[in-house]
Enzyme design. Structure first.
Site, mmCIF file in Angstrom:
data_model
loop_
_atom_site.group_PDB
_atom_site.id
_atom_site.type_symbol
_atom_site.label_atom_id
_atom_site.label_comp_id
_atom_site.label_asym_id
_atom_site.label_seq_id
_atom_site.Cartn_x
_atom_site.Cartn_y
_atom_site.Cartn_z
ATOM 1 N N GLU A 47 0.602 -0.902 0.446
ATOM 2 C CA GLU A 47 -0.082 0.423 0.167
ATOM 3 C C GLU A 47 0.575 0.838 0.126
ATOM 4 O OE1 GLU A 47 -0.554 -2.427 1.976
ATOM 5 O OE2 GLU A 47 -0.118 -1.970 4.522
ATOM 6 N N ASN A 48 2.048 0.989 0.279
ATOM 7 C CA ASN A 48 2.739 2.475 0.069
ATOM 8 C C ASN A 48 2.780 2.479 -2.481
ATOM 9 O OD1 ASN A 48 4.736 -0.169 -0.568
ATOM 10 N ND2 ASN A 48 6.392 1.708 -0.331
#
Lengths: 221, 232
Positions: A47-48
């Site tokens: 999710e980064n």
């Protein structure tokens, strides 16, 4: 016998399907990447801002600008895409990720999950977990069935502050694989040599036990 | 005439105008893609009572963690904190107000802030402590909470390359929150590894168009690794 962490990862990996985009949380979910079945292709979303996470880098490949959401150095596989955090959570919230696997402290029979905060203890934050559980239709929660003191973590109602409401539909514990449906846990499989009685005893929420509950099988490494 | 030339000559010039009590948005995820020299300049200036919006708050002695040493941060919006002892201590002493914000909501608050959208509805956090006291609306049978946008007096950004017009590209996952932060500052300052001539960056590959950027500076970076994991 309760499942080991590795066996839990192996069991979750059987839920992967060819062409799935998958987000794996920290801990046991991360291990799932080691057991992707032969002959199927999945893309791991971090999710980064990385879709198509690869293995850890070699010393030569090590790059401070290339990390996963656990802040570990990683590589990007061929065909990966990298993007901003807003784009990443557009994918997540928008329901484009096919499967999310994450840990929890508690789940309840209505699909509520508590995974980020224990009152009185230091609270570090939810990171992306609230967005992940709000956005995914298909979530598997991995957790131990009961605490070290034998207290059930599969409850009628979560006692800890929630991460998300009514969003969990599958749970894999060290004792069993269960689905959550119509306000109850439905026992689908049990760990090898774990009795149904033990699972009943350690499940505080409403539990439906079908006539036949198969034992999971694992190939010895 | 400077025209579109956004370059500044020093870090002092890059952060000119920052004052006590301002809100600063900072790019980065963990220690990846953080504007480390701009943070150091904020420390050097000693401005206090800052409100920070950033996914994390660095570690002891690096990244935003250095601003804790002289208690420069009064309030922080972040999704995950406490990876530094000093932060924990200040949080437990109530020296710093922490507004824990889901990561996607934080990103969207910045995106919305930069895009002129004052608030938005999200399912994230509904039914949790994050949703308490926030407006709830139902759309198509599902509940959503209203979250407000965030803008900064300053936005501090780490890019890879920029041209002097302020067009920026990021490298790998050092992109993270940086392009969002860049849109949401009244004054947006970008530090990069290399400033190139206009035309050298492929127009269709620009991540942050120069219109968002007020100041550009070239720096050198430590790029510390938080968790060094290697294969075999």
């Amino acid at each position: 016998m309760a499942l080991t962490r590795e066996q839990m990862a192996q069991r979750v990996a059987r839920e992967l399907e060819d062409g799935f985009y998958v987000n794996l949380g920290i801990g046991i979910p991360t291990l799932v990447a080691n057991y992707i079945p032969e002959g199927i292709d999945v893309m791991l979303q971090s999710e980064n801002g990385l879709l198509g996470m690869g293995r850890f880098p070699t010393e030569e490949e090590l790059d401070a600008d290339m990390i996963n959401a656990g802040k570990e150095t990683v590589t990007a596989r061929p065909g990966a895409a990298i993007f901003s955090s807003a784009e990443s959570f557009a994918m997540i919230r928008g329901g484009h990720v096919d499967l999310t696997v994450l840990g929890a402290f508690e789940v309840d029979q209505n699909g509520n999950i508590a995974s980020w905060m224990v009152p009185g203890k230091l609270i570090k934050g939810m990171g992306g977990a609230m967005d992940l559980v709000a956005g995914a239709e298909n979530i598997i929660c991995t957790m131990t069935h009961a605490s070290k003191h034998g207290e059930s973590k599969l409850l009628e109602q979560c006692t800890l502050p929630l991460t998300g409401a009514g969003c969990i539909n599958r749970v894999l514990t060290d004792l069993a694989y269960l689905e959550i449906k119509d306000g109850a846990f439905v026992l689908k499989e049990r760990a090898p040599r774990v009795s149904i009685d033990e699972i009943i005893e350690k499940t505080a929420g409403k539990l439906i036990v079908p006539d036949h509950v198969p034992e999971m099988t694992f190939v010895e490494a | 005439m400077a025209g579109f030339d956004k370059r500044v000559a020093s870090y002092a010039e890059a952060m000119e105008g920052i004052e006590d009590g301002m809100t600063v948005l900072a790019g980065g995820f963990g220690l990846c893609g953080i504007p480390e020299n701009l943070i150091a300049e904020i420390k050097r200036r000693g401005v206090k009572n800052l409100t920070i919006a950033s996914n994390n708050c660095g570690v002891d002695g690096f990244g935003l963690g250095v601003l804790l040493e002289d208690r420069q941060i009064r309030k922080i919006f972040a999704s995950y904190v406490g990876e530094n002892a000093l932060f924990e201590q200040q949080m437990l002493n109530d020296d710093i107000e922490v507004v824990l914000t889901p990561q996607g909501t934080l990103a969207e608050k910045m995106r919305a802030g930069g895009a002129g959208i004052p608030a938005f509805y999200t399912a994230t956090g509904y039914g949790t402590p994050i949703g308490e006291g926030k407006e709830v609306r139902e759309f198509n049978g599902r509940h959503y909470i209203m979250e407000e946008a965030i803008v900064g007096d300053f936005a501090i950004v780490k890019g890879w390359k920029a041209d002097r017009y302020g067009n920026v590209v990021y490298r790998h996952t050092a992109q993270n929150f940086n392009p969002l932060v860049a849109t949401a500052g009244k004054i947006t300052v970008v530090e990069v590894e290399e400033i190139v001539e206009p035309g050298e960056l492929e127009p269709s590959q620009i991540h942050t168009p120069g219109i968002y950027v007020d100041r550009i500076i070239q720096g050198s970076f430590e790029k510390r690794i938080e968790k060094r994991t290697v294969h075999g």
